[in-house]
Design an enzyme around this catalytic site. Structure first.
Site, PDB file in Angstrom:
ATOM      1  N   GLU A  60       0.809  -1.221   0.000  1.00 59.76           N
ATOM      2  CA  GLU A  60       0.000   0.000   0.000  1.00 59.76           C
ATOM      3  C   GLU A  60       0.841   1.268   0.000  1.00 59.76           C
ATOM      4  OE1 GLU A  60      -2.514  -3.304   0.854  1.00 59.76           O
ATOM      5  OE2 GLU A  60      -0.661  -2.664   1.869  1.00 59.76           O
ATOM      6  N   HIS A 129     -10.533  -5.607   8.790  1.00 59.55           N
ATOM      7  CA  HIS A 129     -11.062  -5.366   7.453  1.00 59.55           C
ATOM      8  C   HIS A 129     -12.464  -4.751   7.489  1.00 59.55           C
ATOM      9  CE1 HIS A 129      -8.011  -8.482   6.931  1.00 59.55           C
ATOM     10  NE2 HIS A 129      -7.927  -8.158   5.646  1.00 59.55           N
TER      11      HIS A 129
END
Length: 323
Positions: A60, A129
């Site tokens: 990321e 998540h």
């Protein structure tokens, strides 16, 4: 207007803008042939090719850093992280680089990048998540934070975000991808920083964001049966925040409930409540009430997860508690 899902509206916006502007490109994990983790970029790889729709490593920090660099060099990247929860490993690239370049270079550099990130609970994805982290981004000067609830808003705001010369954090609730609604055909934009009154009312204002807009509207229907007229305001963007629309509504109804899925402590509702208290205290007939998630990680257990997520009944209880 055609009826489309939230996901289809986002896909439509990406396709239209890539057709219109060759400087727009997409990259992220599995956004290419696979079409994205949730299917938002489906079909774009075959239409625009790997030069403009690129898969990236599972890194990321590279995704966000590459977006900032590409934007500073004149492109208009739309980067995707699979989940907002993964933003932590790229804080420096977003908060210290993308958000501050324009300021630190005296306005000589623009950073027209969009960072799309799914967020929210409800699919059993557990604590790492499922978070709603919009308040993290609201605290950083230089960013814009967009959080649309409807398919039409999603399309119009994504087009506006891609064309904006500032870095935009674009937050999509995972449970909204399948929601359908009327969406204007073709090219149209919605002003970033302009709230929308989803339902007019006279007795209490509910400011709700993302998926909670639908809970607020459902609560308003039930409260109407009890003679309580509810106005539902969707900010649509949290930075900049359209306090004028919120304040005008509160001055009309004299009561405010703020509903969001993010944790209540230091969440977006805290900022809204504080500004209303500072600017419209004399109009309030009761304290501002917040409906939000508890201060704990999102549980994996389906039963506990549903108890964690704020619901329609919580909003109804909050509204009735004002009277």
């Amino acid at each position: 207007m055609a009826t489309k899902t939230y996901l289809q509206a986002l896909n439509d916006a990406l396709r239209l803008e890539m057709q219109r502007d060759e400087n727009v490109l997409i990259f992220g994990e599995d956004v290419g042939q696979f079409g994205g983790c949730f299917g938002v970029t489906q079909g774009l790889f075959s239409e625009f090719g790997e030069e403009r729709v690129r898969d990236t490593p599972i890194t990321e920090s590279v995704i966000v850093g590459a977006a900032a660099g590409a934007a500073a060099c004149g492109l208009r990247p739309v980067a995707e992280l699979m989940f907002v929860d993964f933003i932590g490993v790229s804080f420096d690239q977003l908060f210290n680089q993308a958000a501050k370049m324009h300021y630190m270079f005296g306005g000589k550099i623009k950073v027209p990048m969009v960072l799309r990130m799914p967020q929210g609970a409800g699919i059993g994805a557990a604590a790492q998540h499922s978070q709603s982290l919009e308040s993290w981004f609201m605290h950083v000067p230089g960013l814009k934070v967009v959080i649309p609830s409807s398919p039409a808003d999603a399309k119009g705001l994504l087009l506006a975000s891609i064309r904006d010369d500032n870095p935009v954090v674009f937050l999509e609730h995972k449970l909204l991808y399948g929601v359908s609604g009327e969406v204007p055909e073709g090219d149209y934009t919605i002003e970033i920083g302009k709230a929308d009154i989803k339902r007019e009312g006279t007795d209490v204002t509910i400011v709700a964001t993302s998926k909670m807009v639908y809970s607020a509207l459902a609560a308003a229907e039930q409260l109407e049966k009890d003679g309580i007229s509810v106005e539902v305001v969707d900010p649509r963007t949290l930075l900049p925040l359209d306090m004028d629309t919120i304040l005008d509504s509160v001055k009309k109804t004299h009561a405010l409930v703020v509903a969001h899925e993010a944790v209540g402590f230091a969440g977006p509702g805290a900022e809204i409540a504080a500004q209303v208290a500072e600017q419209a205290f004399d109009y309030l007939d009761a304290p501002v009430t917040r409906v939000a998630a508890p201060f704990c990680p999102v549980p994996f257990s389906p039963g506990l997860e549903q108890a964690y997520i704020p619901a329609e009944d919580d909003i109804i209880k909050a509204v009735k508690g004002l009277r």
